[in-house]
Design a protein around this motif. Structure first.
Motif, PDB file in Angstrom:
ATOM      1  N   ASN A  55       0.802  -1.224   0.000  1.00 35.25           N
ATOM      2  CA  ASN A  55       0.000   0.000   0.000  1.00 35.25           C
ATOM      3  C   ASN A  55       0.832   1.270   0.000  1.00 35.25           C
ATOM      4  O   ASN A  55       0.356   2.325   0.386  1.00 35.25           O
ATOM      5  N   SER A  56       2.080   1.147  -0.409  1.00 42.00           N
ATOM      6  CA  SER A  56       2.911   2.341  -0.470  1.00 42.00           C
ATOM      7  C   SER A  56       3.252   2.619  -1.915  1.00 42.00           C
ATOM      8  O   SER A  56       2.789   1.930  -2.818  1.00 42.00           O
ATOM      9  N   LYS A  57       4.101   3.606  -2.102  1.00 45.82           N
ATOM     10  CA  LYS A  57       4.551   3.904  -3.466  1.00 45.82           C
ATOM     11  C   LYS A  57       5.204   2.677  -4.098  1.00 45.82           C
ATOM     12  O   LYS A  57       5.068   2.433  -5.288  1.00 45.82           O
ATOM     13  N   TYR A  58       5.897   1.879  -3.276  1.00 44.09           N
ATOM     14  CA  TYR A  58       6.564   0.707  -3.830  1.00 44.09           C
ATOM     15  C   TYR A  58       5.565  -0.241  -4.487  1.00 44.09           C
ATOM     16  O   TYR A  58       5.743  -0.694  -5.601  1.00 44.09           O
ATOM     17  N   ARG A  60       2.522   0.327  -5.522  1.00 45.69           N
ATOM     18  CA  ARG A  60       1.903   0.900  -6.726  1.00 45.69           C
ATOM     19  C   ARG A  60       2.849   0.845  -7.905  1.00 45.69           C
ATOM     20  O   ARG A  60       2.484   0.484  -9.013  1.00 45.69           O
ATOM     21  N   GLN A  61       4.100   1.214  -7.648  1.00 44.83           N
ATOM     22  CA  GLN A  61       5.060   1.218  -8.753  1.00 44.83           C
ATOM     23  C   GLN A  61       5.293  -0.190  -9.286  1.00 44.83           C
ATOM     24  O   GLN A  61       5.465  -0.375 -10.482  1.00 44.83           O
ATOM     25  N   LEU A  64       3.094  -2.586  -9.359  1.00 47.40           N
ATOM     26  CA  LEU A  64       1.944  -2.925 -10.198  1.00 47.40           C
ATOM     27  C   LEU A  64       2.024  -2.210 -11.535  1.00 47.40           C
ATOM     28  O   LEU A  64       1.697  -2.770 -12.585  1.00 47.40           O
ATOM     29  N   ALA A  65       2.467  -0.949 -11.486  1.00 46.60           N
ATOM     30  CA  ALA A  65       2.600  -0.190 -12.724  1.00 46.60           C
ATOM     31  C   ALA A  65       3.606  -0.866 -13.642  1.00 46.60           C
ATOM     32  O   ALA A  65       3.360  -1.064 -14.830  1.00 46.60           O
TER      33      ALA A  65
END
Ligand SMILES: Nc1ncnc2c1ncn2[C@@H]1O[C@H](COP(=O)(O)OP(=O)(O)OP(=O)(O)O)[C@@H](O)[C@H]1O
Ligand SMILES: Nc1ncnc2c1ncn2[C@@H]1O[C@H](COP(=O)(O)OP(=O)(O)OP(=O)(O)O)[C@@H](O)[C@H]1O
Ligand SMILES: [Mg+2]
Ligand SMILES: [Mg+2]
Lengths: 244, 297, 287, 259, 360
Positions: free
Chosen positions: C143-146, C148-149, C151-152
């Motif tokens: 649930n952090s930027k990590y 999300r990135q 998944l991106a």
């Protein structure tokens, strides 16, 4: 040629088409316009069988007699075999195949090698750039080149009815004109064309008949030229003024 | 010794190659590692064995018998692969699942087939009857096993046949197109179910042939199909998007293994192979015969 | 009772390893067939340090995790720049190389005969606490930027680069994190079975863990946890089926993967919010 | 010194010179149009500037600093944001998360803060979420925040691309056919939007478009590419009057309702 | 009343043939005991757990057996599981009688026996010393080539004592070659052994590799005798499809088909399953005999009593020999093996053999 009766389509909770009925006369160009998300692509996809309707019927009628109308099958590849061919939105060329292979893939249902070769030559004549790029992987073509390829790939199937989803997307103005000329020409060859377009001006200008789709419903219909001059259409879809 | 090693390497490589070709076909066309190929090979090897037991009573020429066994195995391979497609992949394609689901489905299918065979034939192992009286012939002054030579010839034939089907026939074109976009392929009038089933049946046929050879060379046992891992390594090394690369990769892998076994011993060989593999991929990231296509934005 | 406890302990140990695969495959879309190697490294390093060099437990565990991360770094550094498809190949080769290494250093690791007499330090509370901490870390990561990135990057690597994401570093960080988790699960494993042998750490384990992650749900952690419990517990329930056990297990997995493609939980997470939503929906249905 | 200064950009694929010695510059707050026939090399030029392909030759200076040879992500972080001609959204993420992800590289918190649930982590997450919402509402997508991008119609996906590019905090924004798939009245709206964004963020915009209205209304300067080479450049009026451009690219003007 | 006896075998997985054979042997013994009135009126019942050749499965299985009240466990076929079970069984106190030939399973590092672990066939040391002694003392072969699976504990544990014995007895190891799990092509190693001029090949491995090596030996023209492991016992020779290749092989088996004490079990098995029993069947049978004997000697049927009785077993006539369990090592003492030679696919018996060293 095509008759659509009371078509309803939804994607889960999104109702994309709500009772669309329309008719496409043999050998005519029918344009469908409408804003983003109006359901235009959904309509074409339903005709091709890629999307299944909840309700409603689609008939194919070759105009030979009143009773020869038949229901369009629901498997996309069968639809194509009946001569209804779609050129999908956003090109969808086979990225890893060469230009030539993409075109040959289009001719999958044509069993006469000679005819395929003649068609191929015609396509190369129409868009010489494709001939130059015949051995290049389609995924590396420029956006516009891909669009040309997608149109030609559709034509290679020798359609009776051609469904075009935004064929002018991403094409240079001069080519756009060419595309509309082509559309007109294939209509003159007797092929029926259903044209979905954002380039509403031109789409209406060449259409024999046109429908305006909004929120999954037909809100207006009429001869192309008459819609073009309709103030409501002008306001909502043609940007009020003329586009260059 | 050197010649012997190289020839042994090529022999081993041709075992791998036969596996790799079938594996690479699915890998390159459908973009996933089809580990169920291992299970298919196992089942076909047993099918071939059953056929050999049954047919040996009716056929007396061992060459005829051998061809009949091969044909039976190939046929059963095609059928099983078609069934695998139906049971493990079709629904995934309908729901447009990512390749990893195919991978998972195929690996589970592989384990399932292996276990069914264990239940059917126990984990006991069996030996094929001897089809050829001479088991090895001298070549360049060293001995080469007959089955190894046949296998080499067969992998080359399989490779050529595959290339022909994929690049010179309509179905081949369809199969290759189908892996980019199942939807669009339908808009060309192609039936993706048919095309994918065809692809799997072709690889199943190859699996059947490899199954018989594996069985002849290495005896029959339920884990026979785990050799598919070598096919996997070979086809990836060979370069993604290239079937002849898979064959070259397989032979190279075989020669490397033999070379290291002879040089540092089988114990250390995996370590050395790993290092060589890594170095190779760093120097040539597209594999042996892969082509670089720069992704376009 | 012992039976129940040992089942829970093994499930917990597997879960920590599965979380590693979740990070690599579920979140980032990379395929590792060599996770078992990191488990082996964790287990062996801690066992050897304690048995042969009498290192105290805490530093031994820390060193074991560090060793697993170092190995992850060694594998990761050259591979993150390669095409994704190669990662499964390299990790597979790495796994085999580690097993070969263990077999060949018999004077330290006991070779194929394994290393026995490891102290039994893994108890139920230790496992439960470890699971809680590892799960918490992974939830935070996701649930952090990590997260999300990751998944991106899994969706579209080129676009991810163009959004300013240092994909190489991200892959490496995720790989290291997963390596640490897997190494730790190896430590717990060795400390429970008291015996380690190279043969136990083959690529099939990675495949099984990958299966669990995707049976659980595309990128749902809750699903992953549920699936771990279900799929490690399932064989126990199937003991009555004797030789059909594995076959039935496979059929169940196939059914889930094919007929519930998004996995048990799809992309959903069980959170207080989603529970409330579910409850209110159920209320709404009632007349 | 210009904000962005591109000199002698060159790139070939095999035998094809996709971009051939292309130079241009853009000032802060300026909108530069790039047009040209299909396959002229426009997208390739963008790909070169953003580091997707390595250049064969040339230099790219952003505020005087050389970008050529840098990694894609470094280029983006130094202030170049872009959209893609063939939409490339993150399918696995929601619309809102798509935008958040673009802002994430600027989040300074590390694993330590994350794993201790530290203030830096929590604060920054909140911040990113609210700025992402802001960008979404700028392009009018706030309604769709929790949707998956693939469920949006084509036109809205293009807008999401823009919102995502904004979140990378660009000094120069590269738009590759942003108006494709919009109908004429939506194009109008879009022109307004780009104007507003420019006002608000003060960045330079490079825009590739085939919709002449967009180019002619927005840009202060237009570059025309043909076969990778610069064919002409100038103000919209000059370009319109240029016969070569009209012939190669625009074609004859065409009436419609008047008929 | 019922007395539960656990049975931990590989029922699924690659080694399930053995697991099934042991289980069948044990079942025959139990049926026989029950038919004779059980033990003090209580019937024996065998509860089988699948171990999938996997330590983790085995621990769960053992704990499950303990929970359901088993008083003894017919143990796993492989040493790795035995090693993992030793401390756990020591705590739980339910004895395990197995074929884990690695001596570390039954004797801990401190030199004391593992309380609950009992071996019921020659340990790897005993077995390989029998083979080594036979090689050098009887056959007079002194230049040995060794090929073994380095990743397999079974093979390694049979290789080390053999090599040590040969060296100690003045022999020479001409070449030591290894392979790893999954390898199927041994021609390179065999060729090296040929180059080294070995006069025999010691190959202590599973039956399948045995077949492959036998075939490939011929392909590389390596024409020396093979000194084989237990796995060369029947049905090995029938699985080599070229009788020319299955030739000049020496091996040792636990029993001889001709020995009278086997007859009964042999016939029961053959009647029940329609095939000849393999040696694992008799090993399974004897394990139950051993457990029953331990109950007698321990004075009752509880786990603790079985465990107490086990080291007292002396001169028990089993199908595979006369069993005496050493209280120091929990291993049988002085067990002899029956030597065989395979000639053109046929087994020729050479009589029981036990080296001087083992005779106490
Ligand atoms: N796969 C899908 N899942 C969910 N909703 C969808 C899906 N495809 C389309 N929709 C929804 O259906 C509606 C109609 O979409 P459609 O693509 O037909 O519009 P359109 O008229 O073609 O728009 P555009 O001009 O942007 O292409 C939209 O609201 C869209 O969000
Ligand atoms: N990766 C590549 N490999 C090979 N050729 C390429 C590659 N990328 C682009 N090209 C070629 O370079 C030329 C320029 O392509 P580019 O995409 O830049 O055109 P464009 O100006 O954006 O055209 P459009 O307006 O149609 O999008 C095209 O002819 C294309 O086929
Ligand atoms: Mg549309
Ligand atoms: Mg472009």
């Amino acid at each position: 040629m095509l008759r659509i009766e009371d078509l309803w389509v939804s994607y889960g909770h999104v109702q994309a088409l709500s009772g669309v009925s329309l008719e496409v006369k043999r050998g005519s160009i029918v344009s469908i316009i409408g804003s983003n998300g109006a359901g235009k692509s959904t309509l074409l996809n339903t005709i091709s069988g890629l999307v299944k309707q909840e309700r409603g019927k689609i008939f194919l009628w070759d105009g030979t007699g009143p009773d020869t109308a038949k229901l369009l099958p629901r498997e996309p590849y069968r639809v194509v075999k009946l001569g209804v061919v779609q050129v999908p939105e956003g090109r969808q060329v086979f990225a890893g195949l060469t230009v030539r292979e993409n075109l040959m893939a289009g001719a999958y249902t044509v069993n006469d090698a000679g005819r395929v070769r003649r068609n191929l030559d015609r396509m190369f004549e129409m868009y010489p750039i494709l001939k130059e790029r015949a051995r290049q992987q389609a995924g590396t073509l420029s956006g516009g080149e891909q669009q040309m390829l997608a149109i030609c790939r559709g034509l290679m199937a020798e359609p009776k009815v051609l469904l075009l989803d935004e064929p002018s997307l991403g094409l240079a103005p001069i080519i756009v004109k060419g595309v509309f000329d082509t559309v007109r020409r294939i209509r003159d060859e007797g092929i029926t064309v259903v044209l979905v377009e954002q380039n509403a001006n031109q789409a209406l200008a060449i259409a024999d008949y046109a429908y305006v789709l909004e929120n999954g419903r037909v809100v207006l219909e009429g001869a192309g030229r008459s819609l073009l001059c309709d103030p409501a259409v002008k306001d909502a879809y043609l940007g009020g003024a003329q586009e260059a | 010794m050197l010649v012997q090693n190289i020839l042994n390497g090529i022999s081993l490589g041709s075992v791998y190659a036969l596996i790799a070709v079938g594996f690479a076909l699915i890998f390159n066309v459908l973009k996933f590692s089809n580990f169920s190929q291992g299970g298919v090979m196992t089942v076909t090897a047993y099918a071939g064995y059953v056929a050999s037991r049954y047919l040996s009573e009716h056929l007396d020429s061992s060459l005829v018998l051998f061809s009949a066994v091969l044909a039976a195995a190939a046929l059963s391979g095609a059928l099983i692969a078609a069934a695998v497609e139906r049971l493990a992949f079709r629904r995934l394609r309908r729901t447009k699942s990512e390749p990893v689901y195919y991978f998972i489905s195929s690996i589970t299918m592989g384990i399932l087939l292996e276990n069914l065979i264990t239940i059917y034939a126990s984990s006991n192992f069996y030996s094929y009857p001897r089809f050829f009286t001479t088991s090895a012939v001298p070549l360049f002054g060293v001995n080469v096993a007959v089955t190894d030579m046949m296998m080499f010839a067969l992998s080359i034939t399989a490779l050529l046949a595959l290339l022909f089907i994929l690049y010179r026939t309509k179905i081949g074109l369809g199969i290759r197109a189908a892996c980019f976009d199942v939807n669009t392929v339908q808009l060309m009038g192609m039936n993706p179910d048919f095309l994918v089933t065809m692809a799997l049946m072709i690889s199943g046929t190859l699996g059947g042939v490899s199954g018989v050879f594996l069985g002849m060379n290495y005896t029959l046992y339920p884990q026979l199909g785990q050799m598919v891992v070598k096919g996997f390594v070979a086809s990836v090394l060979g370069g993604l998007g290239s079937i002849h690369g898979a064959v070259i990769g397989a032979v190279l892998l075989g020669v490397l293994e033999i070379f290291f076994i002879s040089w540092v011993g089988a114990g250390w060989a995996p370590v050395f192979i790993f290092v060589v593999m890594l170095a190779f991929l760093l120097v040539r990231p597209r594999g042996i015969a892969g082509v670089i296509v720069q992704e376009k934005a | 009772m012992d039976y129940f406890i040992s089942t829970v302990i093994f499930t917990g140990i597997a879960l920590i390893g599965v979380l590693g695969v979740y990070l690599i495959t579920g979140l980032t879309g990379l395929f590792s067939l060599g996770q078992a190697a990191f488990m082996a490294i964790g287990g062996y390093v801690s066992a050897v340090l304690i048995r042969n060099y009498s290192v105290p437990v805490v530093p031994a565990v820390a060193l074991a995790i560090a060793a697993a991360m170092l190995a992850a770094l060694l594998v990761g550094l050259p591979t993150v720049r390669l095409r994704r498809d190669y990662i499964s190949l390299v990790t597979l080769g790495f796994g085999e190389a580690i097993v070969a290494l263990l077999n060949n250093s018999a004077n330290i690791t006991g070779g194929a005969m394994g290393i026995s007499g490891i102290p039994q330090l893994t108890t139920l509370p230790v496992v439960l606490a470890s699971v809680a901490v590892c799960l918490a870390l992974v939830i935070l990561y996701k649930n952090s930027k990590y997260g999300r990135q990751c998944l991106a990057l899994r969706s579209d690597e080129l676009a991810a680069k163009s959004m300013g994401i240092n994909v190489y570093r991200l892959k490496l960080v995720t790989f290291l994190f997963a390596g640490a988790l897997t190494g730790y699960s190896g430590v717990l494993f060795g400390f429970y079975t008291t015996y380690l042998e190279p043969a136990a750490f083959n690529w099939i384990i990675s495949a099984e863990w990958t299966i669990i992650v995707f049976v659980g749900g595309v990128n749902s952690l809750t699903g992953t946890v549920l699936a771990t419990i279900l799929l490690t517990g399932l064989p126990e329930f199937l003991r009555f089926a004797s030789e059909w056990r594995v076959a039935i297990y496979c059929v169940i997995v196939l059914l889930i993967v094919n007929y519930r493609t998004a996995g048990i939980m799809g992309e959903h997470e069980l959170s207080p919010k989603s529970v409330r939503r579910l409850l209110s929906r159920m209320k709404g249905v009632r007349p | 010194m210009s904000l962005l200064e591109v000199r002698g950009l060159t790139k070939s694929f095999g035998g094809v010179r996709a971009v051939d010695d292309f130079s241009f510059s853009a000032e802060k707050g300026e909108i530069v149009g790039i047009i040209g026939p299909n396959g002229a090399g426009k997208t390739t030029a963008f790909n070169l500037i953003t580091g997707v392909y390595p250049l064969d030759k040339g230099s790219i200076l952003l505020e005087g600093a050389e970008l050529a040879g840098k990694e894609q992500f470094e280029i983006t972080r130094s202030g170049i944001g872009r959209t893609f001609q063939n939409i490339r959204l993150f399918r696995g993420l929601s619309v809102l998360e798509n935008v958040m992800t673009a802002a994430d590289p600027y989040s300074e918190y590390g694993l330590l803060s994350l794993f201790t649930f530290g203030a830096a982590f929590r604060g920054r997450e909140r911040e990113v979420r609210s700025t992402a919402r802001e960008y979404l509402s700028l392009v009018g997508l706030d309604r769709y925040a929790d949707e998956k991008p693939s469920n949006l119609p084509y036109g809205l996906q293009r807008k999401l691309e823009i919102a995502r590019a904004l979140a990378t905090g660009p000094k120069v924004l590269l738009l590759d056919e942003p108006a494709a798939g919009l109908n004429p009245s939506e194009v109008r709206e879009f022109i307004g939007l780009v104007g507003d964004l420019r006002e608000r963020f003060g960045f330079a915009v490079l825009v590739i478009e085939h919709r002449m209205e967009v180019i002619m209304t927005l840009s202060s300067c237009i570059y025309v590419l043909n076969f990778g080479k610069l064919l002409a450049s100038g103000t919209p009026a000059e370009i319109r009057a240029n016969k070569e451009v009209t012939e190669a690219y625009i074609g004859k003007e065409d009436g419609s309702c008047s008929v | 009343k019922e007395i539960l006896i656990g049975n931990m075998q590989d029922i699924s997985g690659p080694t399930s043939v053995w697991g099934n054979a042991v289980t069948r042997g044990a079942e025959i013994a139990i049926e026989k005991i029950n038919a004779a009135g059980g033990i003090d009126g209580a019937m024996l019942k065998l509860v089988t757990m699948d171990t999938k050749a996997n330590v983790q499965e085995a621990i769960k299985g053992y704990n499950s057996l303990v929970s359901s009240g088993a008083v003894a466990v017919v143990g796993p076929p492989v040493s790795n599981i035995g090693l993992a079970l030793a401390p756990i069984a020591g705590k739980a106190g339910v004895p395990v009688v197995g074929s884990f030939i690695d001596p570390r399973v039954t004797v801990g590092e401190d030199g004391k026996p593992q309380a609950a672990m009992f071996l019921m066939q020659p340990s790897s040391v005993q077995y390989s010393e029998i083979m080594a002694s036979y090689t050098i003392d009887v056959l007079g072969l002194r230049k040995v080539g060794v090929l073994y699976d380095q990743s397999n504990a079974f093979a390694v544990s049979l290789m080390k004592p053999y090599v040590e014995y040969i060296k100690a007895a003045g022999g020479e190891i001409a070449s030591e070659q290894v392979y790893t799990k999954g390898d199927k092509d041994f021609k390179t190693q065999l060729a090296k052994i040929r180059e080294a001029g070995a006069d025999c090949l010691y190959f202590p491995n599973y039956i399948q590799e045995a077949v492959l090596v036998t075939n490939q030996r011929k392909q590389v023209g390596l024409d020396i005798p093979i000194i084989g492991g237990l796995d060369f016992a029947p049905p090995f020779a029938s699985l080599v499809n070229d009788p020319e290749a299955a030739d000049n092989i020496y091996l040792a088996n636990n029993f001889s088909e001709k020995e009278p004490q086997l007859k009964e079990v042999w016939d029961i098995y053959k009647g029940k399953y329609g095939e000849n029993p393999v040696n694992k069947v008799f090993l399974g049978y004897d394990k139950i005999l051993l457990i029953r004997e331990a109950m007698k000697l321990g004075g009752g049927t509880s786990a603790a009593q079985v465990m107490a009785g086990m080291p007292q077993v002396k001169d028990l006539q089993g199908t595979t020999g006369v069993l005496t369990i050493s209280p120091e090592t929990h291993q049988p003492v002085g067990l002899s093996m029956v030597m065989y030679k395979i000639e053109k696919g046929a087994y020729a018996e050479l009589g029981r053999y036990v080296p001087e060293k083992h005779k106490k």
